[in-house]
Write a protein that holds these residues in place. Structure first.
Motif, PDB file in Angstrom:
ATOM      1  N   MET A 310       7.980 -23.204  74.818  1.00 32.38           N
ATOM      2  CA  MET A 310       9.256 -22.971  75.503  1.00 32.38           C
ATOM      3  C   MET A 310       9.477 -24.013  76.598  1.00 32.38           C
ATOM      4  N   VAL A 311       8.460 -24.242  77.409  1.00 26.14           N
ATOM      5  CA  VAL A 311       8.559 -25.246  78.478  1.00 26.14           C
ATOM      6  C   VAL A 311       8.843 -26.623  77.876  1.00 26.14           C
ATOM      7  N   THR A 312       8.227 -26.902  76.743  1.00 31.18           N
ATOM      8  CA  THR A 312       8.422 -28.194  76.085  1.00 31.18           C
ATOM      9  C   THR A 312       9.857 -28.356  75.587  1.00 31.18           C
ATOM     10  N   GLU A 313      10.387 -27.288  74.974  1.00 31.14           N
ATOM     11  CA  GLU A 313      11.770 -27.351  74.474  1.00 31.14           C
ATOM     12  C   GLU A 313      12.756 -27.499  75.649  1.00 31.14           C
ATOM     13  N   PHE A 314      12.529 -26.737  76.681  1.00 31.20           N
ATOM     14  CA  PHE A 314      13.377 -26.848  77.883  1.00 31.20           C
ATOM     15  C   PHE A 314      13.282 -28.272  78.457  1.00 31.20           C
ATOM     16  N   SER A 315      12.074 -28.782  78.547  1.00 32.76           N
ATOM     17  CA  SER A 315      11.867 -30.119  79.132  1.00 32.76           C
ATOM     18  C   SER A 315      12.481 -31.208  78.262  1.00 32.76           C
ATOM     19  N   ARG A 316      12.425 -31.010  76.962  1.00 35.18           N
ATOM     20  CA  ARG A 316      13.035 -31.966  76.044  1.00 35.18           C
ATOM     21  C   ARG A 316      14.542 -32.052  76.299  1.00 35.18           C
ATOM     22  N   LEU A 317      15.168 -30.898  76.476  1.00 34.82           N
ATOM     23  CA  LEU A 317      16.608 -30.878  76.761  1.00 34.82           C
ATOM     24  C   LEU A 317      16.908 -31.526  78.115  1.00 34.82           C
ATOM     25  N   VAL A 318      16.070 -31.227  79.087  1.00 32.07           N
ATOM     26  CA  VAL A 318      16.261 -31.792  80.427  1.00 32.07           C
ATOM     27  C   VAL A 318      16.092 -33.318  80.390  1.00 32.07           C
ATOM     28  N   LYS A 319      15.108 -33.774  79.644  1.00 30.29           N
ATOM     29  CA  LYS A 319      14.886 -35.227  79.509  1.00 30.29           C
ATOM     30  C   LYS A 319      16.092 -35.915  78.875  1.00 30.29           C
ATOM     31  N   SER A 320      16.671 -35.264  77.869  1.00 31.36           N
ATOM     32  CA  SER A 320      17.854 -35.847  77.214  1.00 31.36           C
ATOM     33  C   SER A 320      18.990 -36.010  78.210  1.00 31.36           C
ATOM     34  N   ILE A 321      19.139 -35.000  79.056  1.00 28.90           N
ATOM     35  CA  ILE A 321      20.213 -35.069  80.051  1.00 28.90           C
ATOM     36  C   ILE A 321      19.887 -36.152  81.088  1.00 28.90           C
ATOM     37  N   LYS A 322      18.645 -36.116  81.552  1.00 25.67           N
ATOM     38  CA  LYS A 322      18.213 -37.005  82.641  1.00 25.67           C
ATOM     39  C   LYS A 322      18.174 -38.474  82.192  1.00 25.67           C
ATOM     40  N   ASN A 323      17.603 -38.689  81.014  1.00 31.49           N
ATOM     41  CA  ASN A 323      17.372 -40.080  80.593  1.00 31.49           C
ATOM     42  C   ASN A 323      18.456 -40.635  79.679  1.00 31.49           C
ATOM     43  N   ASP A 324      19.068 -39.759  78.881  1.00 29.35           N
ATOM     44  CA  ASP A 324      19.992 -40.254  77.852  1.00 29.35           C
ATOM     45  C   ASP A 324      21.431 -39.822  78.098  1.00 29.35           C
ATOM     46  N   GLY A 325      21.676 -39.178  79.209  1.00 31.19           N
ATOM     47  CA  GLY A 325      23.056 -38.773  79.516  1.00 31.19           C
ATOM     48  C   GLY A 325      23.617 -37.705  78.588  1.00 31.19           C
ATOM     49  N   ALA A 326      22.715 -36.971  77.920  1.00 32.78           N
ATOM     50  CA  ALA A 326      23.191 -35.880  77.052  1.00 32.78           C
ATOM     51  C   ALA A 326      23.794 -34.759  77.897  1.00 32.78           C
ATOM     52  N   VAL A 327      24.600 -33.915  77.237  1.00 31.97           N
ATOM     53  CA  VAL A 327      25.106 -32.747  77.956  1.00 31.97           C
ATOM     54  C   VAL A 327      24.161 -31.573  77.712  1.00 31.97           C
ATOM     55  N   ALA A 328      24.229 -30.591  78.590  1.00 29.70           N
ATOM     56  CA  ALA A 328      23.337 -29.436  78.478  1.00 29.70           C
ATOM     57  C   ALA A 328      23.601 -28.702  77.161  1.00 29.70           C
ATOM     58  N   GLU A 329      22.526 -28.212  76.574  1.00 30.86           N
ATOM     59  CA  GLU A 329      22.592 -27.448  75.316  1.00 30.86           C
ATOM     60  C   GLU A 329      23.136 -26.057  75.632  1.00 30.86           C
ATOM     61  N   LYS A 330      24.257 -25.716  74.968  1.00 32.08           N
ATOM     62  CA  LYS A 330      24.894 -24.418  75.256  1.00 32.08           C
ATOM     63  C   LYS A 330      24.218 -23.248  74.541  1.00 32.08           C
ATOM     64  N   LYS A 331      23.463 -23.563  73.495  1.00 31.88           N
ATOM     65  CA  LYS A 331      22.874 -22.482  72.689  1.00 31.88           C
ATOM     66  C   LYS A 331      22.099 -21.469  73.544  1.00 31.88           C
ATOM     67  N   TRP A 332      21.237 -21.968  74.403  1.00 34.37           N
ATOM     68  CA  TRP A 332      20.351 -21.051  75.121  1.00 34.37           C
ATOM     69  C   TRP A 332      21.087 -20.150  76.105  1.00 34.37           C
ATOM     70  N   PRO A 333      21.956 -20.705  76.970  1.00 33.52           N
ATOM     71  CA  PRO A 333      22.689 -19.769  77.850  1.00 33.52           C
ATOM     72  C   PRO A 333      23.613 -18.815  77.084  1.00 33.52           C
ATOM     73  N   THR A 334      24.088 -19.247  75.912  1.00 36.99           N
ATOM     74  CA  THR A 334      24.926 -18.346  75.112  1.00 36.99           C
ATOM     75  C   THR A 334      24.113 -17.129  74.651  1.00 36.99           C
ATOM     76  N   LEU A 335      22.859 -17.388  74.232  1.00 36.04           N
ATOM     77  CA  LEU A 335      21.991 -16.271  73.811  1.00 36.04           C
ATOM     78  C   LEU A 335      21.682 -15.356  75.004  1.00 36.04           C
ATOM     79  N   SER A 336      21.462 -15.984  76.155  1.00 35.69           N
ATOM     80  CA  SER A 336      21.193 -15.180  77.366  1.00 35.69           C
ATOM     81  C   SER A 336      22.372 -14.263  77.642  1.00 35.69           C
TER      82      SER A 336
END
Lengths: 360, 360
Positions: A310-336
């Motif tokens: 879980m930490v790895t998947e979260f960190s992967r998304l954060v890295k994409s945002i931080k390093n590659d300018g990706a936008v936050a993944e909506k899937k996870w907060p939608t499930l929450s």
């Protein structure tokens, strides 16, 4: 100095569950323990030293200090639920990505404030529902999605109970109306509701009723409850959650073609491997003296425990945002949000003595 | 001539389930197949020859003829439920002991007529709930009764579904309002309710509600339903029964000290051995990365299948009455009546759209 390729975590508070998450962050190839903050500097120091924080880790005497540290990429928030909205919003405003303990909030209204803050600030939000990240969950989902092996989900039951000890029932934050007002519904009930929505491919039920027999403590916090959910297409699900019965953690799901059973869905019996049972087009032998075929057992191995995945998947998304300018993944907060939305409906039905609550 | 020490069974009708019972009677050391009656002499003849009836067996072209045979000690009644009251009462009046298929009647009122006839005529009445006679049931009951290993029952869920084929859904007696008006509730629901009462040590719930989502066929017979039961002491149980989902047959019970799970409670996966899983004072490892202890699996062997053990127990009681002047054992009809009583309450709640039904 910590590896600049890794997402630097700050942890808000020294909750017991933060020990498990600290280990998970250490195990994850994409994350590192960077800071811990507690209202007590002494507690933070002790926590860091007893949970393998690197010597370089920052020890802070407040949560604010963690959020003010410009090197913190993300925070893990295991604070009592009543504090989520304040600290998750502050974290987002400080551009920290947020890994949030469940239940994500006391209700959807509060969660939407968190969601809004995270969206406005472009930070990733994910709740800490660890079992979703185990490769077993992927395998089970494949089975549930298989039209030939499982077919259409018709009914499901899930249970998560544990026998809380007298100290827990007196002192844990989950029995306090001002800290975790949802009690067991927000705790083990969260996992039950999540697993039901997961099996239903995250379609929302059309109605929810609380089952008879809700048990409250003296302060009015739920200690044991259950609910029945019904979907437009006719499928149904029930769950039961309790602090008052021996640890039980099971899912039984029946589809038109197959069945699935699992007895340890939230925390697998063992860390490195986990099993589940499936059956397809089950029938009986001649004269109904046995089953043919009998259900089969499947074991899934994992090098990393589910919380590290879980930490790895979260960190992967954060890295994409931080390093590659990706936008936050909506899937996870939608499930929450969906999980919290159904929890709210169960709570409303409980408050109304078991009346049916219609969901939009 | 058949062994005079054995109880001579007559079978009323050629239902599919009577094939399993015929084999059970053959396997039982205390019973023998003596007569078969059907409205069609040809069908009765074929049934006898294809189910290992001894050459001396009597083949009758009516149920009455079986009841009029003075050498028949007991009858097995697998007729459609709507016919139970007529034929079970007639059998009792002819001093035949009665092994009666489930559901025992369409409602408790009807069952009381059967019960009264059996009591007046001093014959044994037992319903054909086979799993109760498996040695596994005894072992599970020991576990549930153990104050240290299981404690007090707090919650329970039971499921019995099977995926009926199109022919069944069109033609089986269990989908016909004039034959088996209770549909799946009287069929697989019977086993669910019995298992719940069994786990609750046959104390009756104080209230019953039908769960949302009952499915009826075009004729108004129940194809899928469920209910929640609540006891005075706070324990709760739910069940789900259906003809519309893959074969699933499980019990999950949680007590203050332990848990029990079984995935094949009505018909064991295999004939000669059957398993169940228990856990006592389950907890987690340090950091909640696994369970300690993990649940344990128990396997129970049996030489005779459960249906033959049932026939043997019934025959033992009949022999006591016949040879030793004993009175009929009240335990079994009492369990039948309680099961039917709860089924009636579920049916009433379904008819009232899920209203709570209070039991006296």
């Amino acid at each position: 100095m910590s590896d600049p390729q890794k997402i630097r975590f700050g942890i808000l508070g020294c909750a017991e569950i933060a020990r498990k998450l600290s280990r998970a962050i250490t195990l994850s190839p994409l994350a590192t323990l960077y800071a811990i903050g507690s209202r007590s500097l002494q507690k933070a120091t002790l926590f860091a030293s007893s949970n393998n924080f690197p010597p370089s880790a920052k020890i802070y005497g407040s949560y604010e200090d963690v959020l003010n540290d410009p090197n913190v990429d993300a925070v893990y928030v295991p604070l009592p639920t009543s504090l989520h909205v304040k600290w998750a919003v502050l974290a987002a405003e400080k551009k920290k990505h947020v890994l949030l303990e469940k239940p994500v909030a006391l209700n959807v209204g509060e969660f939407d404030v968190i969601l809004d803050a995270c969206e406005k600030n472009g930070v990733q939000l994910m709740d800490s529902t660890m079992w979703m990240h185990h490769p077993r969950a992927t395998k089970m989902r494949e089975f549930l999605s298989d039209a030939h092996k499982f077919g259409e989900l018709k009914s499901m039951h899930t249970v998560f109970t544990f026998g809380a000890d007298p100290d827990f029932l007196e002192n844990d934050i989950r029995v306090k109306p001002d800290l975790d007002a949802l009690g067991v519904l927000g705790d083990t009930g969260w996992y039950c509701v999540r697993s039901i929505l997961w099996a239903a491919d995250f379609s929302l039920p059309k109605s929810v009723i609380a089952l008879p027999g809700t048990i409250f403590n003296k302060a009015g916090v739920i200690m044991s409850c259950g609910a029945a959910l019904q979907w437009e297409d006719g499928k149904i699900a029930t769950f039961h959650c309790s602090f008052l019965a021996n640890l039980t953690m099971s899912i039984t799901a029946s589809g038109t073609k197959g069945s699935l059973h699992i007895s340890d869905f939230v925390v697998p019996f063992e860390e490195k491997q986990a099993s589940f049972s499936t059956a397809t087009e089950s029938g009986f032998t001649e004269l109904v003296t046995g089953w043919a075929p009998v259900p089969s057992q499947h074991t899934v191995m994992t090098d990393l425990p589910q919380e590290a995945l879980m930490v790895t998947e979260f960190s992967r998304l954060v890295k994409s945002i931080k390093n590659d300018g990706a936008v936050a993944e909506k899937k996870w907060p939608t499930l929450s949000r969906k999980t919290q939305y159904v929890l709210d409906a169960v709570k409303t039905s409980i408050d109304k003595g078991g009346e049916s609550v219609i969901l939009n």
